[in-house]
Design an enzyme around this catalytic site. Structure first.
Site, PDB file in Angstrom:
ATOM      1  CG  HIS A 104      -1.744   2.109  -2.931  1.00 42.59           C
ATOM      2  ND1 HIS A 104      -0.644   2.092  -2.181  1.00 42.59           N
ATOM      3  CD2 HIS A 104      -2.793   2.439  -2.017  1.00 42.59           C
ATOM      4  CE1 HIS A 104      -0.963   2.475  -1.032  1.00 42.59           C
ATOM      5  NE2 HIS A 104      -2.457   2.889  -0.951  1.00 42.59           N
ATOM      6  CD  GLU A 208      -7.231   5.382   2.273  1.00 37.58           C
ATOM      7  OE1 GLU A 208      -8.317   5.341   2.112  1.00 37.58           O
ATOM      8  OE2 GLU A 208      -6.182   4.678   2.617  1.00 37.58           O
TER       9      GLU A 208
END
Ligand SMILES: *[C@@H]1O[C@H](CO)[C@@H](O)[C@H](O)[C@H]1NC(C)=O
Ligand SMILES: *[C@@H]1O[C@H](CO)[C@@H](O)[C@H](O)[C@H]1NC(C)=O
Ligand SMILES: *[C@@H]1O[C@H](CO)[C@@H](O)[C@H](O)[C@H]1NC(C)=O
Ligand SMILES: *[C@@H]1O[C@H](CO)[C@@H](O)[C@H](O)[C@H]1NC(C)=O
Ligand SMILES: *[C@@H]1O[C@H](CO)[C@@H](O)[C@H](O)[C@H]1NC(C)=O
Ligand SMILES: *[C@@H]1O[C@H](CO)[C@@H](O)[C@H](O)[C@H]1NC(C)=O
Ligand SMILES: *[C@@H]1O[C@H](CO)[C@@H](O)[C@H](O)[C@H]1NC(C)=O
Ligand SMILES: *[C@@H]1O[C@H](CO)[C@@H](O)[C@H](O)[C@H]1NC(C)=O
Length: 415
Positions: A104, A208
């Protein structure tokens, strides 16, 4: 690393139509990185200065066995021919896939870690929801992060027109907002082949590493659906985040094991060869470890391609290391004097105050978990996985023992 991971590879209980023949209940999938195609897997390439947009995604200029007699192919067309040839000549238990893994763009949590410094971030600020001007719960992209995703978008367009690069045939994204947005900015508006539209699947396993940082606490499914109505959310995806609890963190072994399960899921259910994952630095690092790829850290917004060979082998692994979750502590009384940069954190707090487990918990779904009263909760103990301090009720029917989805925790014995 590879042999350890080979042992850690797990059985897959069902067969896939056109990829691997995974009928043997004692078998497992062994993943390896096929090196020699990309600069990123060459030990001589320095990850901290490497820029994927200036190196054709890292694809090395060369002739392949399958393209020795072909002329006028771009390097990516030649690579596509080579990958097709590898698959056409592979034994039945083997498939090759190319993964484009994008990190990202910069989020507000990344900016805050730079702003406060890593010790202060890990031991104090990351456990808060934000500061007086900025929120980083399920952090959104900063304007710089949006720009990084636009660079990826423009680079894909450039590669499609100049290189005729094979476009992803399937897209997967982490459920965290920064990845949902990065995938959208990167791929929206790019003309796609008729059969391979940009409809990313939101995968819980692609999130994550689980820490007590609020940036890793995902938003609810309704919000994800309402914000990105064109995205597909995988079956079994819970309305609320049942994994992040603000108290315990996943160790590296547990993270690697999770990514192994993610790869098993994709490689046994998706026939496509060219796949896009939009995810995080820690999670991509963990996938690279499972693939036996060398360590290669990505800057925010960067993309790494990997050619993966997956073999379904019939002999069962002798042991499987599933890792563990351990309680993290942090300084409740303000930024620390110092810290060790790890999930365990090793915070040295101001004055004589000891680092403590989180009070800032939002753990309404973990059975038996003590949730101290704070801005999130109004009662102190959660009794079952279907009731919460706020009276929420989860609708999922996919919970395994302990309130986790069945694919999340250790694999059941007997697989
Ligand atoms: C798949 O594997 C099973 C068990 O090893 C074997 O019996 C079967 O013939 C294989 N299928 C194919 C299509 O090769
Ligand atoms: C990689 O590049 C960084 C930044 O220029 C530098 O500090 C580091 O020493 C380099 N690493 C190697 C192994 O050359
Ligand atoms: C990589 O190169 C592109 C194009 O030259 C540039 O826009 C971008 O800022 C560079 N990225 C980094 C991290 O330096
Ligand atoms: C390339 O041409 C040579 C000579 O005609 C032939 O022996 C070889 O098999 C060809 N290779 C491929 C991949 O077609
Ligand atoms: C291959 O490329 C060369 C140089 O760009 C061009 O002159 C030639 O016509 C091309 N050949 C074919 C078969 O497209
Ligand atoms: C809050 O954190 C952001 C970084 O995300 C920083 O830019 C901003 O200056 C901080 N605000 C205050 C009041 O310190
Ligand atoms: C998705 O990306 C497009 C193109 O950049 C943009 O117009 C749109 O607002 C984005 N949607 C969301 C929900 O961010
Ligand atoms: C889902 O999250 C959004 C955004 O945080 C919030 O406004 C909404 O109330 C939540 N919905 C439910 C059902 O909890």
């Amino acid at each position: 690393m590879l042999s350890t991971l080979a042992l850690a590879a797990i059985a897959v209980p069902f067969a896939s139509a056109a990829s691997l023949n995974v009928t043997d209940p004692n078998g497992y999938i062994l993943y390896t990185t096929v090196t020699g195609y990309f600069l990123q897997d060459d030990p001589a390439t320095n990850a901290s200065t490497f820029n994927y947009t200036q190196n054709n995604f890292g694809l090395i200029d060369q002739t392949y066995p399958a393209t020795a007699n072909l002329t006028n192919l771009t390097q990516w067309q030649a690579f596509e021919t080579q990958v097709n040839s590898l698959n056409a000549n592979a034994p039945l238990n083997t498939v090759y896939k190319v993964l484009f893994m994008g990190r990202h763009g910069e989020g507000y949590h990344n900016a805050a870690e730079s702003y406060y410094g890593t010790p202060a971030w890990n031991c104090y600020w990351a456990e808060l929801k934000g500061n007086s001007t900025t929120s980083w719960v399920d952090a959104q992209l900063t304007s710089n992060g949006i720009l990084q995703a636009q660079i990826a978008h423009n680079f894909w367009l450039h590669e499609i027109s100049t290189q005729k690069i094979p476009q992803p045939q399937s897209y997967y994204t982490s459920p965290l907002s920064r990845c949902l947005a990065t995938a959208n900015i990167t791929f929206s508006g790019i003309p796609t082949p008729e059969y391979y539209p940009f409809i990313p699947t939101v995968k819980e396993l692609l999130r994550e590493g689980i820490s007590i940082h609020t940036c890793d606490h995902r938003s609810n499914k309704t919000y994800i659906h309402d914000t990105y109505p064109s995205y597909a959310i995988e079956a079994g995806f819970n309305e609320y985040d049942e994994i992040w609890n603000g108290v315990t963190a996943e160790d590296n072994t547990a993270h690697n094991y999770r990514m192994l399960r993610f790869l098993d899921d994709v490689f046994t259910s998706d026939d496509h060869t060219w796949l896009s994952f939009t995810s995080h630095s820690g999670t991509i690092a963990s996938i690279l470890a499972v693939l036996g790829h060398r360590t290669f850290s990505l800057a925010t917004g960067a993309v790494i391609p990997v050619l993966v060979k997956a073999e379904f082998l019939s002999s069962a692994p002798t042991s499987t290391s599933t890792g563990s979750y351990t309680t993290s502590t942090w300084c409740h009384n303000g930024p620390p004097i110092s810290s060790v940069s790890s999930l365990a954190q090793g915070c040295v707090c101001q004055s004589t105050t000891a680092p403590l487990p989180s009070l800032n918990t939002q753990a309404p779904f973990v059975p038996g978990q003590t949730a101290p009263i704070n801005e999130f909760t109004t009662t102190t103990t959660v009794v079952t996985s279907t009731s919460s301090a706020k009276g929420h009720h989860t609708t999922s029917h996919h919970k395994g023992p302990g309130g986790y989805p069945p694919w999340w925790g250790p694999r059941p014995t007997g697989w």
